[in-house]
Scaffold this motif. Structure first.
Motif, PDB file in Angstrom:
ATOM      1  N   LEU A 128      -3.413  -4.477  15.639  1.00 49.79           N
ATOM      2  CA  LEU A 128      -4.697  -4.219  15.015  1.00 49.79           C
ATOM      3  C   LEU A 128      -4.822  -2.709  14.842  1.00 49.79           C
ATOM      4  O   LEU A 128      -4.988  -1.971  15.818  1.00 49.79           O
ATOM      5  N   GLY A 129      -4.690  -2.244  13.617  1.00 46.91           N
ATOM      6  CA  GLY A 129      -4.710  -0.813  13.345  1.00 46.91           C
ATOM      7  C   GLY A 129      -5.070  -0.543  11.902  1.00 46.91           C
ATOM      8  O   GLY A 129      -5.173  -1.468  11.087  1.00 46.91           O
ATOM      9  N   ASP A 130      -5.251   0.718  11.562  1.00 51.39           N
ATOM     10  CA  ASP A 130      -5.757   1.098  10.251  1.00 51.39           C
ATOM     11  C   ASP A 130      -4.869   2.170   9.645  1.00 51.39           C
ATOM     12  O   ASP A 130      -4.527   3.150  10.311  1.00 51.39           O
ATOM     13  N   VAL A 131      -4.520   1.989   8.383  1.00 52.32           N
ATOM     14  CA  VAL A 131      -3.684   2.970   7.695  1.00 52.32           C
ATOM     15  C   VAL A 131      -4.353   4.336   7.671  1.00 52.32           C
ATOM     16  O   VAL A 131      -3.665   5.366   7.577  1.00 52.32           O
ATOM     17  N   ARG A 132      -5.672   4.375   7.792  1.00 52.22           N
ATOM     18  CA  ARG A 132      -6.382   5.656   7.804  1.00 52.22           C
ATOM     19  C   ARG A 132      -6.081   6.471   9.059  1.00 52.22           C
ATOM     20  O   ARG A 132      -6.427   7.654   9.124  1.00 52.22           O
ATOM     21  N   PRO A 152      16.726   4.224  10.517  1.00 50.65           N
ATOM     22  CA  PRO A 152      15.998   4.002   9.255  1.00 50.65           C
ATOM     23  C   PRO A 152      15.010   2.843   9.337  1.00 50.65           C
ATOM     24  O   PRO A 152      15.261   1.819   9.973  1.00 50.65           O
ATOM     25  N   VAL A 153      13.878   3.044   8.685  1.00 50.94           N
ATOM     26  CA  VAL A 153      12.780   2.089   8.654  1.00 50.94           C
ATOM     27  C   VAL A 153      12.395   1.838   7.196  1.00 50.94           C
ATOM     28  O   VAL A 153      12.404   2.775   6.384  1.00 50.94           O
ATOM     29  N   ALA A 154      12.056   0.610   6.869  1.00 54.43           N
ATOM     30  CA  ALA A 154      11.418   0.333   5.577  1.00 54.43           C
ATOM     31  C   ALA A 154       9.914   0.300   5.822  1.00 54.43           C
ATOM     32  O   ALA A 154       9.404  -0.564   6.539  1.00 54.43           O
ATOM     33  N   LEU A 155       9.206   1.263   5.268  1.00 54.32           N
ATOM     34  CA  LEU A 155       7.753   1.357   5.395  1.00 54.32           C
ATOM     35  C   LEU A 155       7.124   0.658   4.195  1.00 54.32           C
ATOM     36  O   LEU A 155       7.371   1.039   3.044  1.00 54.32           O
ATOM     37  N   LEU A 156       6.318  -0.360   4.452  1.00 55.15           N
ATOM     38  CA  LEU A 156       5.648  -1.105   3.393  1.00 55.15           C
ATOM     39  C   LEU A 156       4.185  -0.685   3.320  1.00 55.15           C
ATOM     40  O   LEU A 156       3.437  -0.834   4.295  1.00 55.15           O
ATOM     41  N   LEU A 157       3.796  -0.178   2.169  1.00 58.16           N
ATOM     42  CA  LEU A 157       2.396   0.129   1.853  1.00 58.16           C
ATOM     43  C   LEU A 157       2.074  -0.595   0.549  1.00 58.16           C
ATOM     44  O   LEU A 157       1.971   0.007  -0.514  1.00 58.16           O
ATOM     45  N   VAL A 158       1.970  -1.894   0.653  1.00 54.84           N
ATOM     46  CA  VAL A 158       1.866  -2.748  -0.533  1.00 54.84           C
ATOM     47  C   VAL A 158       0.407  -3.155  -0.730  1.00 54.84           C
ATOM     48  O   VAL A 158      -0.187  -3.809   0.133  1.00 54.84           O
ATOM     49  N   ALA A 159      -0.154  -2.734  -1.852  1.00 52.27           N
ATOM     50  CA  ALA A 159      -1.536  -3.064  -2.213  1.00 52.27           C
ATOM     51  C   ALA A 159      -2.519  -2.683  -1.117  1.00 52.27           C
ATOM     52  O   ALA A 159      -3.417  -3.437  -0.777  1.00 52.27           O
ATOM     53  N   VAL A 160      -2.345  -1.494  -0.554  1.00 54.15           N
ATOM     54  CA  VAL A 160      -3.248  -1.046   0.515  1.00 54.15           C
ATOM     55  C   VAL A 160      -3.887   0.307   0.204  1.00 54.15           C
ATOM     56  O   VAL A 160      -5.073   0.510   0.493  1.00 54.15           O
ATOM     57  N   LEU A 161      -3.146   1.239  -0.404  1.00 48.69           N
ATOM     58  CA  LEU A 161      -3.688   2.589  -0.588  1.00 48.69           C
ATOM     59  C   LEU A 161      -4.835   2.633  -1.587  1.00 48.69           C
ATOM     60  O   LEU A 161      -5.652   3.567  -1.543  1.00 48.69           O
ATOM     61  N   HIS A 162      -4.925   1.639  -2.468  1.00 50.85           N
ATOM     62  CA  HIS A 162      -6.062   1.663  -3.404  1.00 50.85           C
ATOM     63  C   HIS A 162      -7.377   1.296  -2.721  1.00 50.85           C
ATOM     64  O   HIS A 162      -8.430   1.324  -3.358  1.00 50.85           O
ATOM     65  N   PHE A 163      -7.324   0.969  -1.434  1.00 47.13           N
ATOM     66  CA  PHE A 163      -8.563   0.766  -0.675  1.00 47.13           C
ATOM     67  C   PHE A 163      -8.979   2.018   0.092  1.00 47.13           C
ATOM     68  O   PHE A 163      -9.929   1.986   0.872  1.00 47.13           O
ATOM     69  N   LEU A 164      -8.275   3.118  -0.133  1.00 44.85           N
ATOM     70  CA  LEU A 164      -8.647   4.411   0.425  1.00 44.85           C
ATOM     71  C   LEU A 164      -9.240   5.279  -0.679  1.00 44.85           C
ATOM     72  O   LEU A 164      -8.684   5.364  -1.781  1.00 44.85           O
ATOM     73  N   THR A 165     -10.372   5.899  -0.392  1.00 46.35           N
ATOM     74  CA  THR A 165     -10.961   6.831  -1.333  1.00 46.35           C
ATOM     75  C   THR A 165     -10.185   8.148  -1.305  1.00 46.35           C
ATOM     76  O   THR A 165      -9.431   8.427  -0.362  1.00 46.35           O
ATOM     77  N   ASP A 166     -10.395   8.976  -2.315  1.00 45.56           N
ATOM     78  CA  ASP A 166      -9.762  10.290  -2.312  1.00 45.56           C
ATOM     79  C   ASP A 166     -10.201  11.098  -1.099  1.00 45.56           C
ATOM     80  O   ASP A 166      -9.416  11.876  -0.539  1.00 45.56           O
ATOM     81  N   ALA A 167     -11.457  10.904  -0.663  1.00 41.91           N
ATOM     82  CA  ALA A 167     -11.964  11.635   0.504  1.00 41.91           C
ATOM     83  C   ALA A 167     -11.218  11.256   1.777  1.00 41.91           C
ATOM     84  O   ALA A 167     -11.175  12.041   2.744  1.00 41.91           O
ATOM     85  N   GLU A 168     -10.617  10.069   1.793  1.00 42.52           N
ATOM     86  CA  GLU A 168      -9.842   9.633   2.957  1.00 42.52           C
ATOM     87  C   GLU A 168      -8.400  10.118   2.916  1.00 42.52           C
ATOM     88  O   GLU A 168      -7.602   9.787   3.784  1.00 42.52           O
ATOM     89  N   LYS A 169      -8.066  10.915   1.902  1.00 38.64           N
ATOM     90  CA  LYS A 169      -6.799  11.644   1.801  1.00 38.64           C
ATOM     91  C   LYS A 169      -5.578  10.728   1.904  1.00 38.64           C
ATOM     92  O   LYS A 169      -4.732  10.872   2.796  1.00 38.64           O
ATOM     93  N   PRO A 170      -5.440   9.781   0.963  1.00 41.06           N
ATOM     94  CA  PRO A 170      -4.290   8.875   1.035  1.00 41.06           C
ATOM     95  C   PRO A 170      -2.943   9.579   0.939  1.00 41.06           C
ATOM     96  O   PRO A 170      -1.974   9.133   1.557  1.00 41.06           O
ATOM     97  N   GLU A 171      -2.869  10.676   0.176  1.00 41.78           N
ATOM     98  CA  GLU A 171      -1.597  11.398   0.101  1.00 41.78           C
ATOM     99  C   GLU A 171      -1.215  11.962   1.466  1.00 41.78           C
ATOM    100  O   GLU A 171      -0.034  11.938   1.844  1.00 41.78           O
ATOM    101  N   GLN A 172      -2.195  12.447   2.206  1.00 41.73           N
ATOM    102  CA  GLN A 172      -1.922  12.965   3.552  1.00 41.73           C
ATOM    103  C   GLN A 172      -1.519  11.836   4.499  1.00 41.73           C
ATOM    104  O   GLN A 172      -0.651  12.013   5.363  1.00 41.73           O
ATOM    105  N   VAL A 173      -2.139  10.674   4.332  1.00 40.85           N
ATOM    106  CA  VAL A 173      -1.761   9.502   5.131  1.00 40.85           C
ATOM    107  C   VAL A 173      -0.287   9.182   4.931  1.00 40.85           C
ATOM    108  O   VAL A 173       0.471   8.998   5.898  1.00 40.85           O
ATOM    109  N   VAL A 174       0.133   9.122   3.658  1.00 42.53           N
ATOM    110  CA  VAL A 174       1.535   8.798   3.373  1.00 42.53           C
ATOM    111  C   VAL A 174       2.451   9.889   3.908  1.00 42.53           C
ATOM    112  O   VAL A 174       3.520   9.599   4.460  1.00 42.53           O
ATOM    113  N   ALA A 175       2.057  11.137   3.766  1.00 40.17           N
ATOM    114  CA  ALA A 175       2.888  12.239   4.254  1.00 40.17           C
ATOM    115  C   ALA A 175       3.084  12.166   5.768  1.00 40.17           C
ATOM    116  O   ALA A 175       4.184  12.428   6.281  1.00 40.17           O
ATOM    117  N   THR A 176       2.025  11.808   6.496  1.00 42.43           N
ATOM    118  CA  THR A 176       2.147  11.665   7.953  1.00 42.43           C
ATOM    119  C   THR A 176       3.127  10.566   8.312  1.00 42.43           C
ATOM    120  O   THR A 176       3.970  10.729   9.207  1.00 42.43           O
TER     121      THR A 176
END
Length: 265
Positions: A128-132, A152-176
């Motif tokens: 139970l966790g949050d991509v944010r 090596p890991v396969a990271l799946l972010l499938v149909a999830v980032l469009h539920f983050l607003t720009d204010a929630e910094k999705p690019e920074q989330v992915v970079a982390t």
């Protein structure tokens, strides 16, 4: 991030949840009337949405098989949604039975259903966790039990980032998340867009949901792949990413981009 369980009153069934709307559109049963009403409104606003979510699911399965055939033996699926067979671990195990999968979602109902279905053999976990909170996801002990970030890991972010607003910094989330991955890892990502039609009415459906819908153009989606190298055919509408069957009718209308990229260093 919570370490234990949750109370029944913590499950918000008064507002539609993206995972349950998605389940309804896929024909699933793990949803409530409020989710069904939102799904019907979404289909009215974007008539291609049902074929779109099925095409997105098929993209996920093709991308998982690609990553496993490329040698990856562990998958971190964030925003996994309600279990829909074949699940990620089922798809991966068709190629290699030793693949380990950690699922992460912020809906307690998703975790409950996944706990009931997943093997407790140690090859899968549900968190139970949050991509944010990407650092909390990476550091979670139940993720670490399954995922070795030295391999090596396969990271799946499938149909999830469009539920983050720009204010929630999705690019920074992915970079982390990217920075936690070693070379040889893959990013599998899909994202909704209004590049092919005005979908402001579809965005409005999520106004009262537990997360808003934030459609982004191609250039914005491509930026999520910074630090990775896209594999052929690059970023594409999901039915056209390495299709293994003829794309469905009206595929050109589907407002989902998808891509797979490798971290080379």
């Amino acid at each position: 991030m919570r370490e234990g369980g949750f109370r029944a009153e913590e499950i918000d069934t008064s507002r539609p949840h993206p995972a349950r709307i998605y389940d309804y559109l896929l024909g699933g049963k793990d949803n409530y009337q409020v989710d069904q009403q939102a799904g019907d409104a979404l289909a009215a606003a974007a008539p291609e949405v049902r074929i779109g979510v099925r095409a997105n699911r098929a993209f996920l399965q093709r991308a998982v098989r690609f990553a496993v055939r490329s040698g990856v033996r562990q998958i971190l699926d964030i925003g996994t949604g309600l279990p829909t067979s074949p699940n990620v671990h089922e798809t991966a195990h068709e190629v290699a039975p030793d693949v380990r999968v950690a699922y992460v979602d912020n809906d307690p109902i998703v975790k409950t259903h996944a706990d009931a279905l997943l093997s407790r053999s140690g090859t899968t976990s549900i968190v139970l966790g949050d991509v944010r909170e990407p650092r909390a996801v990476v550091d979670h002990p139940d993720v670490r039990r399954v995922i070795d970030f030295g391999e090596p890991v396969a990271l799946l972010l499938v149909a999830v980032l469009h539920f983050l607003t720009d204010a929630e910094k999705p690019e920074q989330v992915v970079a982390t998340l990217r920075d936690a991955l070693p070379a040889g890892s893959f990013l599998v990502l899909s994202h909704a867009t209004d590049d092919f039609a005005d979908r402001s009415a579809a965005e409005a459906v999520y106004t009262n949901a537990t997360a808003t819908l934030n459609l982004r153009p191609r250039a914005a989606v491509e930026r999520f792949f910074d630090g990775f190298e896209l594999v052929d055919p690059g970023l594409a509408q999901v039915p056209f990413w390495r299709p293994d069957t003829p794309p469905p009718e009206r595929s050109g209308e589907i407002g989902f981009y998808g891509g797979v990229a490798r971290k080379v260093r």
